[in-house]
Each structure stands twice: as C-alpha cells, then as structure tokens.
Design a protein around this motif. Structure first.
Motif, PDB file in Angstrom:
ATOM      1  N   LEU A  18      16.104   5.034  -1.753  1.00 13.15           N
ATOM      2  CA  LEU A  18      17.347   4.691  -2.438  1.00 13.15           C
ATOM      3  C   LEU A  18      17.351   5.214  -3.868  1.00 13.15           C
ATOM      4  N   ALA A  19      16.167   5.352  -4.473  1.00 13.73           N
ATOM      5  CA  ALA A  19      16.063   5.809  -5.861  1.00 13.73           C
ATOM      6  C   ALA A  19      15.689   7.283  -5.967  1.00 13.73           C
ATOM      7  N   GLU A  20      14.813   7.752  -5.090  1.00 11.63           N
ATOM      8  CA  GLU A  20      14.327   9.131  -5.146  1.00 11.63           C
ATOM      9  C   GLU A  20      13.705   9.480  -3.799  1.00 11.63           C
ATOM     10  N   ALA A  21      13.310  10.740  -3.660  1.00 13.70           N
ATOM     11  CA  ALA A  21      12.546  11.118  -2.482  1.00 13.70           C
ATOM     12  C   ALA A  21      11.209  10.391  -2.572  1.00 13.70           C
ATOM     13  N   PRO A  22      10.780   9.726  -1.496  1.00 19.44           N
ATOM     14  CA  PRO A  22       9.516   8.989  -1.571  1.00 19.44           C
ATOM     15  C   PRO A  22       8.357   9.890  -2.007  1.00 19.44           C
ATOM     16  N   GLY A  23       7.752   9.543  -3.130  1.00 19.54           N
ATOM     17  CA  GLY A  23       6.658  10.323  -3.689  1.00 19.54           C
ATOM     18  C   GLY A  23       7.095  11.371  -4.690  1.00 19.54           C
ATOM     19  N   GLU A  24       8.397  11.464  -4.967  1.00 18.78           N
ATOM     20  CA  GLU A  24       8.905  12.503  -5.865  1.00 18.78           C
ATOM     21  C   GLU A  24       8.340  12.355  -7.280  1.00 18.78           C
ATOM     22  N   LYS A  25       8.285  11.156  -7.792  1.00 20.43           N
ATOM     23  CA  LYS A  25       7.804  10.945  -9.156  1.00 20.43           C
ATOM     24  C   LYS A  25       6.365  11.433  -9.302  1.00 20.43           C
ATOM     25  N   TYR A  40       9.511   2.821   2.564  1.00 18.88           N
ATOM     26  CA  TYR A  40      10.116   4.149   2.596  1.00 18.88           C
ATOM     27  C   TYR A  40      11.621   4.049   2.354  1.00 18.88           C
ATOM     28  N   PHE A  41      12.268   3.054   2.975  1.00 22.35           N
ATOM     29  CA  PHE A  41      13.710   2.862   2.799  1.00 22.35           C
ATOM     30  C   PHE A  41      14.051   2.562   1.337  1.00 22.35           C
ATOM     31  N   PHE A  42      13.380   1.576   0.757  1.00 20.59           N
ATOM     32  CA  PHE A  42      13.702   1.186  -0.618  1.00 20.59           C
ATOM     33  C   PHE A  42      13.427   2.309  -1.610  1.00 20.59           C
ATOM     34  N   ARG A  43      12.340   3.070  -1.395  1.00 25.70           N
ATOM     35  CA  ARG A  43      12.025   4.154  -2.320  1.00 25.70           C
ATOM     36  C   ARG A  43      13.042   5.285  -2.195  1.00 25.70           C
ATOM     37  N   GLY A  48      -5.882   0.617  10.565  1.00 23.03           N
ATOM     38  CA  GLY A  48      -5.463  -0.390  11.538  1.00 23.03           C
ATOM     39  C   GLY A  48      -4.444  -1.349  10.955  1.00 23.03           C
ATOM     40  N   LEU A  49      -4.692  -1.804   9.739  1.00 25.85           N
ATOM     41  CA  LEU A  49      -3.763  -2.713   9.085  1.00 25.85           C
ATOM     42  C   LEU A  49      -2.411  -2.057   8.883  1.00 25.85           C
ATOM     43  N   LEU A  50      -2.413  -0.782   8.464  1.00 29.56           N
ATOM     44  CA  LEU A  50      -1.157  -0.060   8.252  1.00 29.56           C
ATOM     45  C   LEU A  50      -0.426   0.176   9.572  1.00 29.56           C
ATOM     46  N   THR A  51      -1.173   0.318  10.651  1.00 29.71           N
ATOM     47  CA  THR A  51      -0.549   0.505  11.962  1.00 29.71           C
ATOM     48  C   THR A  51       0.133  -0.780  12.408  1.00 29.71           C
ATOM     49  N   VAL A  52      -0.536  -1.899  12.235  1.00 32.15           N
ATOM     50  CA  VAL A  52       0.059  -3.175  12.622  1.00 32.15           C
ATOM     51  C   VAL A  52       1.246  -3.502  11.717  1.00 32.15           C
ATOM     52  N   GLY A  53       1.136  -3.176  10.433  1.00 30.05           N
ATOM     53  CA  GLY A  53       2.199  -3.488   9.484  1.00 30.05           C
ATOM     54  C   GLY A  53       3.176  -2.357   9.278  1.00 30.05           C
ATOM     55  N   HIS A  61       0.835  -1.207   0.000  1.00 26.13           N
ATOM     56  CA  HIS A  61       0.000   0.000   0.000  1.00 26.13           C
ATOM     57  C   HIS A  61       0.873   1.263   0.000  1.00 26.13           C
ATOM     58  N   THR A  62       1.920   1.269   0.810  1.00 26.88           N
ATOM     59  CA  THR A  62       2.805   2.427   0.866  1.00 26.88           C
ATOM     60  C   THR A  62       3.537   2.612  -0.456  1.00 26.88           C
TER      61      THR A  62
END
Length: 171
Positions: free
Chosen positions: A134-141, A129-132, A116-121, A97-98
């Motif tokens: 590495l290539a760009e600012a998360p959400g930059e594209k 966030y980490f993997f994104r 709730g699901l995002l909070t648990v996960g 989802h992220t």
C-alpha cells in the motif's frame, strides 16, 4: 550484480552497450521499475496489493475449512484451541519477520531455522506483503538505500581515478 565492483555479472565492465556503474537489483513482481516508478509501477503495486489480499483471504477460507474439519471430527476443545493458537502465533511471528525483512536483509541462517514457522504462518506473511504494498513495492526502501549507497561509492571511486596513471609525473 558483482559484489566487488557493482558491475553486472553477465556483461564485462566497459563493454559496448552496457551501462556504467552499479545496476539496481530487481524486486519480485516489479523488476527494476521501482527505481523511477515507471512502466506500470502503480498498476503493479495495485496488483500486488489485491493479489496478496486475495491470497490471504483464500488462505483464511482454507483455515476455516480445516477448523470445521476439527469440529466435525470432534477431536476435543483442547486440540482445536491448540490449532487456533498455533496458527495465530505463527501468523503474527511471520508478519513481524516479513515486515522486518522489508527493512533490512534477514540473516540466512535465522531464515532457514524459521522456515517451518514461516510456512505455518503464511497468512501473516501475506498480510505483511499487502500492507507494505500500500505504501511502496515490498522491499523498495531497502533496495533503494543499497542502490544509492552503491552509486555513491561508485561515483567516489570514479572521481578519484582521473587520468592515465602512466602519464603521472614522479617527484
């Protein structure tokens, strides 16, 4: 930014000292440095990558302590298995989802229902966030596409408005 005309909400259009046209939307931790990759953009990306990886590592350590607590409490193999599966599935879904939220704007109603699901996960979200980062600012594209579309629309509107309409000749 004003949704109707792409001008900032806090400054009236055309007032002295304000840029003309749409302005980029800031990204968390990056502000508007993602537009030109200036003002320490690379250092921020490294910082975000290291920070999200450190937070994910710390979260995994906390989950490990919780797992050990279940083992010490001897609640049984089934409950322990349920807990491990729950965190693994929720983390995988939160990662997906992220990751998709970096590509297109998520539906607010769906996001609210998945809170709730995002909070648990949360570990999955941190890894996304980490993997994104590495290539760009998360959400930059996504932000870049929206910003360039807004600039193109603004340029198109401004090119159509040439001259004073009162001075036009009527046929």
């Amino acid at each position: 930014m004003s949704a109707e005309n792409g001008t900032p909400d806090d400054h009236p259009a055309g007032s002295p000292g304000t840029p003309v046209g749409p302005r980029p939307e800031p990204i968390r931790f990056f502000g508007t440095t993602w537009v030109d990759h200036d003002s320490g953009y690379a250092a921020r990306r490294i910082g975000v990558a290291v920070g999200s990886l450190a937070a994910a590592t710390a979260a995994c350590f906390v989950l490990r302590i919780a797992y050990q607590g279940f083992r010490i409490a001897e609640v049984g193999g089934f409950v322990t298995l349920l807990m491990v599966v729950m965190f693994a599935v929720c983390s995988a879904l939160a990662f997906g989802h992220t990751w998709e939220a970096f590509k297109r704007r998520p539906d607010p109603d769906r996001r609210r229902s998945l809170r709730g699901l995002l909070t648990v996960g949360f570990v999955g979200s941190l890894f996304a966030y980490f993997f994104r980062s590495l290539a760009e600012a998360p959400g930059e594209k996504l932000h870049r596409e929206e910003y360039e579309t807004a600039r193109a629309q603004y340029a198109k509107r401004m090119s159509r408005r040439s001259g004073n309409p009162k001075k036009r000749r009527r046929s």
